[in-house]
Design a protein around this motif. Structure first.
Motif, PDB file in Angstrom:
ATOM      1  N   PHE A 105       0.827  -1.204   0.000  1.00  0.00           N
ATOM      2  CA  PHE A 105       0.000   0.000   0.000  1.00  0.00           C
ATOM      3  C   PHE A 105       0.864   1.258   0.000  1.00  0.00           C
ATOM      4  O   PHE A 105       1.870   1.329   0.705  1.00  0.00           O
ATOM      5  N   ASP A 106       0.466   2.248  -0.790  1.00  0.00           N
ATOM      6  CA  ASP A 106       1.165   3.525  -0.811  1.00  0.00           C
ATOM      7  C   ASP A 106       0.209   4.596  -1.325  1.00  0.00           C
ATOM      8  O   ASP A 106      -0.881   4.300  -1.823  1.00  0.00           O
ATOM      9  N   ILE A 107       0.629   5.849  -1.222  1.00  0.00           N
ATOM     10  CA  ILE A 107      -0.121   6.981  -1.755  1.00  0.00           C
ATOM     11  C   ILE A 107       0.599   7.522  -2.979  1.00  0.00           C
ATOM     12  O   ILE A 107       1.833   7.654  -2.979  1.00  0.00           O
ATOM     13  N   VAL A 108      -0.164   7.816  -4.022  1.00  0.00           N
ATOM     14  CA  VAL A 108       0.378   8.332  -5.288  1.00  0.00           C
ATOM     15  C   VAL A 108      -0.254   9.690  -5.572  1.00  0.00           C
ATOM     16  O   VAL A 108      -1.456   9.887  -5.367  1.00  0.00           O
ATOM     17  N   ARG A 109       0.541  10.634  -6.035  1.00  0.00           N
ATOM     18  CA  ARG A 109       0.041  11.970  -6.365  1.00  0.00           C
ATOM     19  C   ARG A 109      -0.268  12.094  -7.846  1.00  0.00           C
ATOM     20  O   ARG A 109       0.404  11.518  -8.688  1.00  0.00           O
ATOM     21  N   TRP A 110      -1.305  12.888  -8.136  1.00  0.00           N
ATOM     22  CA  TRP A 110      -1.742  13.179  -9.496  1.00  0.00           C
ATOM     23  C   TRP A 110      -1.739  14.696  -9.702  1.00  0.00           C
ATOM     24  O   TRP A 110      -2.074  15.453  -8.795  1.00  0.00           O
ATOM     25  N   SER A 111      -1.376  15.129 -10.910  1.00  0.00           N
ATOM     26  CA  SER A 111      -1.449  16.539 -11.271  1.00  0.00           C
ATOM     27  C   SER A 111      -2.828  16.826 -11.863  1.00  0.00           C
ATOM     28  O   SER A 111      -3.319  16.076 -12.714  1.00  0.00           O
ATOM     29  N   VAL A 112      -3.443  17.933 -11.409  1.00  0.00           N
ATOM     30  CA  VAL A 112      -4.788  18.301 -11.849  1.00  0.00           C
ATOM     31  C   VAL A 112      -4.726  19.674 -12.516  1.00  0.00           C
ATOM     32  O   VAL A 112      -4.345  20.665 -11.890  1.00  0.00           O
ATOM     33  N   ASP A 113      -5.085  19.719 -13.786  1.00  0.00           N
ATOM     34  CA  ASP A 113      -5.104  20.963 -14.549  1.00  0.00           C
ATOM     35  C   ASP A 113      -6.557  21.397 -14.691  1.00  0.00           C
ATOM     36  O   ASP A 113      -7.325  20.802 -15.454  1.00  0.00           O
ATOM     37  N   VAL A 114      -6.945  22.426 -13.943  1.00  0.00           N
ATOM     38  CA  VAL A 114      -8.338  22.859 -13.943  1.00  0.00           C
ATOM     39  C   VAL A 114      -8.732  23.429 -15.300  1.00  0.00           C
ATOM     40  O   VAL A 114      -9.812  23.130 -15.815  1.00  0.00           O
ATOM     41  N   GLU A 115      -7.887  24.248 -15.899  1.00  0.00           N
ATOM     42  CA  GLU A 115      -8.220  24.875 -17.176  1.00  0.00           C
ATOM     43  C   GLU A 115      -8.384  23.848 -18.287  1.00  0.00           C
ATOM     44  O   GLU A 115      -9.269  23.961 -19.140  1.00  0.00           O
ATOM     45  N   GLN A 116      -7.512  22.828 -18.289  1.00  0.00           N
ATOM     46  CA  GLN A 116      -7.584  21.790 -19.313  1.00  0.00           C
ATOM     47  C   GLN A 116      -8.510  20.645 -18.910  1.00  0.00           C
ATOM     48  O   GLN A 116      -8.744  19.727 -19.705  1.00  0.00           O
ATOM     49  N   ALA A 117      -9.017  20.693 -17.675  1.00  0.00           N
ATOM     50  CA  ALA A 117      -9.893  19.643 -17.140  1.00  0.00           C
ATOM     51  C   ALA A 117      -9.267  18.263 -17.309  1.00  0.00           C
ATOM     52  O   ALA A 117      -9.887  17.309 -17.769  1.00  0.00           O
ATOM     53  N   SER A 118      -7.991  18.163 -16.911  1.00  0.00           N
ATOM     54  CA  SER A 118      -7.265  16.911 -17.097  1.00  0.00           C
ATOM     55  C   SER A 118      -6.580  16.484 -15.808  1.00  0.00           C
ATOM     56  O   SER A 118      -6.245  17.311 -14.954  1.00  0.00           O
ATOM     57  N   VAL A 119      -6.366  15.177 -15.691  1.00  0.00           N
ATOM     58  CA  VAL A 119      -5.714  14.583 -14.526  1.00  0.00           C
ATOM     59  C   VAL A 119      -4.697  13.572 -15.025  1.00  0.00           C
ATOM     60  O   VAL A 119      -5.033  12.669 -15.800  1.00  0.00           O
ATOM     61  N   VAL A 120      -3.428  13.740 -14.614  1.00  0.00           N
ATOM     62  CA  VAL A 120      -2.362  12.820 -15.012  1.00  0.00           C
ATOM     63  C   VAL A 120      -1.530  12.468 -13.779  1.00  0.00           C
ATOM     64  O   VAL A 120      -1.502  13.209 -12.798  1.00  0.00           O
ATOM     65  N   LEU A 121      -0.859  11.348 -13.828  1.00  0.00           N
ATOM     66  CA  LEU A 121       0.042  10.980 -12.747  1.00  0.00           C
ATOM     67  C   LEU A 121       1.181  11.984 -12.657  1.00  0.00           C
ATOM     68  O   LEU A 121       1.750  12.398 -13.681  1.00  0.00           O
ATOM     69  N   GLU A 122       1.531  12.372 -11.444  1.00  0.00           N
ATOM     70  CA  GLU A 122       2.605  13.338 -11.254  1.00  0.00           C
ATOM     71  C   GLU A 122       3.946  12.753 -11.682  1.00  0.00           C
ATOM     72  O   GLU A 122       4.773  13.428 -12.301  1.00  0.00           O
ATOM     73  N   THR A 123       4.185  11.491 -11.345  1.00  0.00           N
ATOM     74  CA  THR A 123       5.405  10.789 -11.753  1.00  0.00           C
ATOM     75  C   THR A 123       4.995   9.447 -12.357  1.00  0.00           C
ATOM     76  O   THR A 123       5.008   8.412 -11.673  1.00  0.00           O
ATOM     77  N   PRO A 124       4.619   9.438 -13.633  1.00  0.00           N
ATOM     78  CA  PRO A 124       4.088   8.205 -14.215  1.00  0.00           C
ATOM     79  C   PRO A 124       5.158   7.150 -14.440  1.00  0.00           C
ATOM     80  O   PRO A 124       6.315   7.462 -14.722  1.00  0.00           O
ATOM     81  N   THR A 125       4.769   5.915 -14.269  1.00  0.00           N
ATOM     82  CA  THR A 125       5.619   4.796 -14.661  1.00  0.00           C
ATOM     83  C   THR A 125       5.526   4.632 -16.177  1.00  0.00           C
ATOM     84  O   THR A 125       4.658   5.210 -16.827  1.00  0.00           O
ATOM     85  N   SER A 126       6.406   3.828 -16.745  1.00  0.00           N
ATOM     86  CA  SER A 126       6.458   3.690 -18.204  1.00  0.00           C
ATOM     87  C   SER A 126       5.144   3.175 -18.776  1.00  0.00           C
ATOM     88  O   SER A 126       4.704   3.614 -19.841  1.00  0.00           O
ATOM     89  N   GLY A 127       4.492   2.279 -18.057  1.00  0.00           N
ATOM     90  CA  GLY A 127       3.248   1.705 -18.569  1.00  0.00           C
ATOM     91  C   GLY A 127       2.096   2.680 -18.598  1.00  0.00           C
ATOM     92  O   GLY A 127       1.130   2.486 -19.344  1.00  0.00           O
ATOM     93  N   LEU A 128       2.163   3.755 -17.801  1.00  0.00           N
ATOM     94  CA  LEU A 128       1.066   4.726 -17.716  1.00  0.00           C
ATOM     95  C   LEU A 128       1.503   6.117 -18.162  1.00  0.00           C
ATOM     96  O   LEU A 128       0.842   7.114 -17.851  1.00  0.00           O
ATOM     97  N   ALA A 129       2.599   6.195 -18.915  1.00  0.00           N
ATOM     98  CA  ALA A 129       3.120   7.494 -19.339  1.00  0.00           C
ATOM     99  C   ALA A 129       2.125   8.258 -20.204  1.00  0.00           C
ATOM    100  O   ALA A 129       2.112   9.496 -20.210  1.00  0.00           O
ATOM    101  N   GLY A 130       1.285   7.543 -20.934  1.00  0.00           N
ATOM    102  CA  GLY A 130       0.329   8.214 -21.818  1.00  0.00           C
ATOM    103  C   GLY A 130      -1.047   8.391 -21.215  1.00  0.00           C
ATOM    104  O   GLY A 130      -1.966   8.872 -21.885  1.00  0.00           O
ATOM    105  N   LEU A 131      -1.226   8.025 -19.946  1.00  0.00           N
ATOM    106  CA  LEU A 131      -2.540   8.095 -19.319  1.00  0.00           C
ATOM    107  C   LEU A 131      -2.919   9.548 -19.009  1.00  0.00           C
ATOM    108  O   LEU A 131      -2.191  10.252 -18.307  1.00  0.00           O
TER     109      LEU A 131
END
Length: 303
Positions: A105-131
């Motif tokens: 178990f761990d906590i992961v941070r996500w970046s939230v862009d309000v203007e673009q209405a988008s959410v991406v992983l703050e430090t993505p792993t290779s498998g989720l780089a395009g998420l």
């Protein structure tokens, strides 16, 4: 109809007959803010204890037990540029062998862009780089004071609302709560930037929100469970464990709505629901699970 601007100074991790923070009138709007599920505010600083701390309660003048409180969610906007989630599935949503093999178990941070209405992983792993997910902010926990002068933890939910974690409770939706206490005593909190059905990792992307809502008291209208209205559907929410009991509560409330509000017989309502009903599993992580029973407005317009 007044618009109140309220900045909370303290929060509650139970929903009950706490001292109101503000008295508002039927038809008034409130502009306020919430902290996230761990009590972190718009600066990312600890402003309250863990466990879905609530802003409120708001006393709505004229609301009495037996009435219904309608809350229109006018807007919900993230007030910081990051949120957090847990990193593994809840053990109860997979087979025991798979649960034992899950990573720590761990906590992961996500970046939230309000203007673009988008959410991406703050430090993505290779498998989720395009998420890249679409931000759809909503309140995970909100509602009114429970019946019988209870004070109930914001970890769970019931007939009064609470921690339902339904991703469909977004801006533009109106939610209807049965009133059990004088003034209704409305609470809100537990903001999410986005979340899938079921809250199956135990969180959405948890974040603080700036919120605007409007209240209306429906005098003499008595309902059993929370209801909601979006642009496309009417829905009812059942909160209980096991999951089939939550489904039963939601379906029973929809049956009551169709027979009392639309004048259908039980047989007519059954025929409609049997072929047009839709269900969503809102939450299978909290002490009480939440199931949503939905009917499209396009179907109801035929009645």
């Amino acid at each position: 109809m007044a618009v109140h601007h309220f900045q909370p100074k303290h929060y509650h991790c139970t929903m009950g007959a706490h001292e109101p923070v503000l008295k508002i009138a039927d038809g008034d709007s409130v502009v306020t803010s919430t902290v996230d599920a761990r009590g972190w505010d718009y600066r990312g600083e600890s402003a309250a204890g863990r466990g879905n701390p609530m802003t409120g309660p708001f006393y709505v003048e004229g609301a009495q037990p037996g009435d219904t409180l309608a809350v229109r969610l006018e807007s919900m906007v993230p007030s910081r540029d990051w949120g957090w989630t847990f990193n593994v599935l809840a053990r109860n949503v997979v087979d025991p062998i798979a649960a034992a093999a899950l990573p720590p178990f761990d906590i992961v941070r996500w970046s939230v862009d309000v203007e673009q209405a988008s959410v991406v992983l703050e430090t993505p792993t290779s498998g989720l780089a395009g998420l890249k997910l679409e931000a759809r902010p909503f309140l995970g926990c909100f509602g009114v004071a429970p019946p019988k002068d209870q004070a109930i933890s914001t970890a769970t939910s019931g007939v009064y609302g609470g921690n339902m974690d339904y991703k469909g409770l977004v801006s533009g939706v109106t939610v209807y709560f049965p009133v059990f206490a004088e003034g209704a005593l409305f609470y809100l909190g537990d903001g999410h930037a986005v979340q899938g059905c079921g809250e199956i990792v135990g969180t959405g992307v948890e974040i603080s929100l700036d919120v605007r809502f409007t209240v209306q008291v429906l005098k003499g209208k008595t309902i059993g469970w929370p209801r909601g209205e979006s642009d496309t559907h009417w829905f009812c929410i059942g909160n209980a464990r096991p999951l089939d009991q939550a489904l039963q509560h939601a379906t029973t409330e929809m049956l009551a709505m169709l027979t009392k509000d639309y004048g259908l017989t039980a047989s007519e309502a059954s025929l409609l629901l049997g072929q047009a009903v839709e269900y969503e599993v809102a939450n299978v992580f909290n002490p009480a699970y939440s199931v949503v029973c939905k009917v499209p407005k396009a179907v109801l317009s035929m009645l």
